[in-house]
Design a protein around this motif. Structure first.
Motif, short mmCIF file in Angstrom:
data_model
loop_
_atom_site.label_atom_id
_atom_site.label_comp_id
_atom_site.label_asym_id
_atom_site.label_seq_id
_atom_site.Cartn_x
_atom_site.Cartn_y
_atom_site.Cartn_z
N SER A 1 -4.73 15.72 -0.41
CA SER A 1 -4.13 16.82 0.37
C SER A 1 -3.31 16.29 1.53
O SER A 1 -2.53 17.02 2.13
N ARG A 2 -3.43 14.99 1.84
CA ARG A 2 -2.68 14.37 2.95
C ARG A 2 -1.51 13.53 2.45
O ARG A 2 -0.93 12.78 3.23
N ALA A 3 -1.15 13.65 1.19
CA ALA A 3 -0.16 12.76 0.59
C ALA A 3 1.26 12.98 1.10
O ALA A 3 2.01 12.02 1.27
N VAL A 4 1.65 14.21 1.35
CA VAL A 4 3.05 14.52 1.65
C VAL A 4 3.29 14.56 3.16
O VAL A 4 2.58 15.25 3.89
N LEU B 1 -4.09 8.95 -1.39
CA LEU B 1 -4.64 8.81 -2.73
C LEU B 1 -6.08 9.32 -2.82
O LEU B 1 -6.85 9.15 -1.89
N VAL B 2 -6.41 9.89 -3.98
CA VAL B 2 -7.78 10.37 -4.21
C VAL B 2 -8.60 9.39 -5.04
O VAL B 2 -9.83 9.48 -5.05
N SER B 3 -7.94 8.48 -5.74
CA SER B 3 -8.66 7.49 -6.54
C SER B 3 -7.76 6.29 -6.79
O SER B 3 -6.56 6.32 -6.53
N GLU B 4 -8.37 5.23 -7.31
CA GLU B 4 -7.63 4.01 -7.58
C GLU B 4 -6.67 4.21 -8.75
O GLU B 4 -6.98 4.88 -9.73
N SER B 5 -5.49 3.61 -8.61
CA SER B 5 -4.46 3.71 -9.64
C SER B 5 -3.45 2.60 -9.39
O SER B 5 -3.66 1.74 -8.54
N GLY B 6 -2.33 2.66 -10.07
CA GLY B 6 -1.25 1.72 -9.82
C GLY B 6 -0.65 1.88 -8.43
O GLY B 6 0.04 0.99 -7.93
N PHE B 7 -0.91 3.01 -7.77
CA PHE B 7 -0.42 3.25 -6.41
C PHE B 7 -1.28 2.53 -5.37
O PHE B 7 -0.87 2.35 -4.24
N GLY B 8 -2.49 2.17 -5.74
CA GLY B 8 -3.41 1.53 -4.81
C GLY B 8 -4.77 2.18 -4.92
O GLY B 8 -5.13 2.74 -5.95
N GLN B 9 -5.52 2.11 -3.82
CA GLN B 9 -6.84 2.72 -3.83
C GLN B 9 -6.99 3.72 -2.70
O GLN B 9 -6.28 3.66 -1.70
N ALA B 10 -7.93 4.64 -2.90
CA ALA B 10 -8.19 5.67 -1.90
C ALA B 10 -8.69 5.03 -0.60
O ALA B 10 -9.22 3.91 -0.59
N ASN C 1 13.00 1.25 -9.74
CA ASN C 1 12.73 2.18 -8.65
C ASN C 1 11.23 2.33 -8.42
O ASN C 1 10.46 2.33 -9.39
N PRO C 2 10.80 2.47 -7.18
CA PRO C 2 9.38 2.70 -6.92
C PRO C 2 8.94 4.03 -7.53
O PRO C 2 9.73 4.98 -7.60
N PRO C 3 7.71 4.12 -7.97
CA PRO C 3 7.24 5.37 -8.59
C PRO C 3 7.08 6.49 -7.56
O PRO C 3 6.77 6.25 -6.40
N ILE C 4 7.29 7.71 -8.03
CA ILE C 4 7.01 8.90 -7.23
C ILE C 4 5.55 9.27 -7.51
O ILE C 4 5.11 9.27 -8.66
N LEU C 5 4.80 9.56 -6.48
CA LEU C 5 3.39 9.89 -6.60
C LEU C 5 3.19 11.06 -7.57
O LEU C 5 3.98 12.00 -7.57
N THR C 6 2.13 10.97 -8.37
CA THR C 6 1.81 12.05 -9.29
C THR C 6 0.64 12.87 -8.74
O THR C 6 -0.17 12.38 -7.95
N ARG C 7 0.57 14.13 -9.17
CA ARG C 7 -0.45 15.05 -8.68
C ARG C 7 -1.87 14.54 -8.95
O ARG C 7 -2.77 14.78 -8.16
N LYS C 8 -2.03 13.84 -10.05
CA LYS C 8 -3.35 13.33 -10.45
C LYS C 8 -3.97 12.46 -9.36
O LYS C 8 -5.19 12.46 -9.18
N ALA D 1 0.87 -1.18 0.00
CA ALA D 1 0.00 0.00 0.00
C ALA D 1 0.90 1.22 0.00
O ALA D 1 1.90 1.27 0.73
N PHE D 2 0.56 2.20 -0.82
CA PHE D 2 1.30 3.45 -0.80
C PHE D 2 1.04 4.10 0.55
O PHE D 2 -0.10 4.24 0.98
N ALA D 3 2.09 4.50 1.27
CA ALA D 3 1.92 5.09 2.60
C ALA D 3 1.89 6.61 2.56
O ALA D 3 0.96 7.24 3.07
N TYR D 4 2.90 7.22 1.96
CA TYR D 4 2.98 8.68 1.86
C TYR D 4 4.09 9.06 0.90
O TYR D 4 4.90 8.23 0.51
N SER D 5 4.10 10.34 0.56
CA SER D 5 5.17 10.86 -0.30
C SER D 5 6.05 11.80 0.52
O SER D 5 5.55 12.76 1.10
N PRO D 6 7.35 11.51 0.60
CA PRO D 6 8.25 12.42 1.32
C PRO D 6 8.67 13.63 0.47
O PRO D 6 9.36 14.51 0.95
N VAL D 7 8.25 13.64 -0.80
CA VAL D 7 8.55 14.75 -1.72
C VAL D 7 7.25 15.20 -2.39
O VAL D 7 6.26 14.47 -2.41
#
Length: 141
Positions: free
Chosen positions: A74-77, A121-130, A63-70, A42-48
């Motif tokens: 608002s709680r991602a970082v 996350l705000v929606s489902e993607s390759g990062f996981g689900q909201a 390398n693991p992906p860096i979260l995208t704005r899409k 599960a994606f936990a958070y973005s440090p950047v």
């Protein structure tokens, strides 16, 4: 907390939960029985700050992906969180695990679901689900 692992193993299921922050993304991993490898994540958070687009070359290099704005909420970082701020909470059977930050759940891997859940996350993607609070309450409370 870059390049840090925080690990906790369930005494009955023999599964381990791992938080890995590699400096560009942080993930919650659940191991199979015995603690070797990764069964779910599960994606936990973005440090950047989230990026505009995925860096496919970096991903192809392993390398693991860096979260995208899409997909970022608002709680991602979480910038420079301290290791002691994190806790793991297990389901009673040790098959599911949630990650808490300062006492609040932020990510979870739940048995029976293909993708992990994250407040980042705000929606489902390759990062996981909201995040789904009803799933959290049913499994962990």
């Amino acid at each position: 907390m870059a390049n840090t692992f925080v690990e906790n193993c369930h005494p009955e299921s023999a599964r381990c939960a791992i938080l890995e922050d590699n400096g560009s993304s942080a993930w919650l991993y659940l191991t199979p029985v015995g603690g070797e490898g990764i069964e779910q994540d599960a994606f936990a958070y973005s440090p950047v700050a989230p990026r505009e687009e995925l860096n496919r070359a970096a991903i192809e290099a392993g390398n693991p992906p860096i979260l995208t704005r899409k997909y970022a909420s608002s709680r991602a970082v979480l910038e420079s969180p301290e290791e002691h701020s994190f806790q793991f909470v297990w389901s009673s059977d040790g098959e599911s695990v949630a990650l808490l930050y300062n006492g609040d759940p932020i990510a979870m891997v739940v048995s029976g679901y293909d993708k992990g859940f994250s407040v980042a996350l705000v929606s489902e993607s390759g990062f996981g689900q909201a995040w789904d609070q009803s799933v959290y309450e049913a499994v962990f409370e």
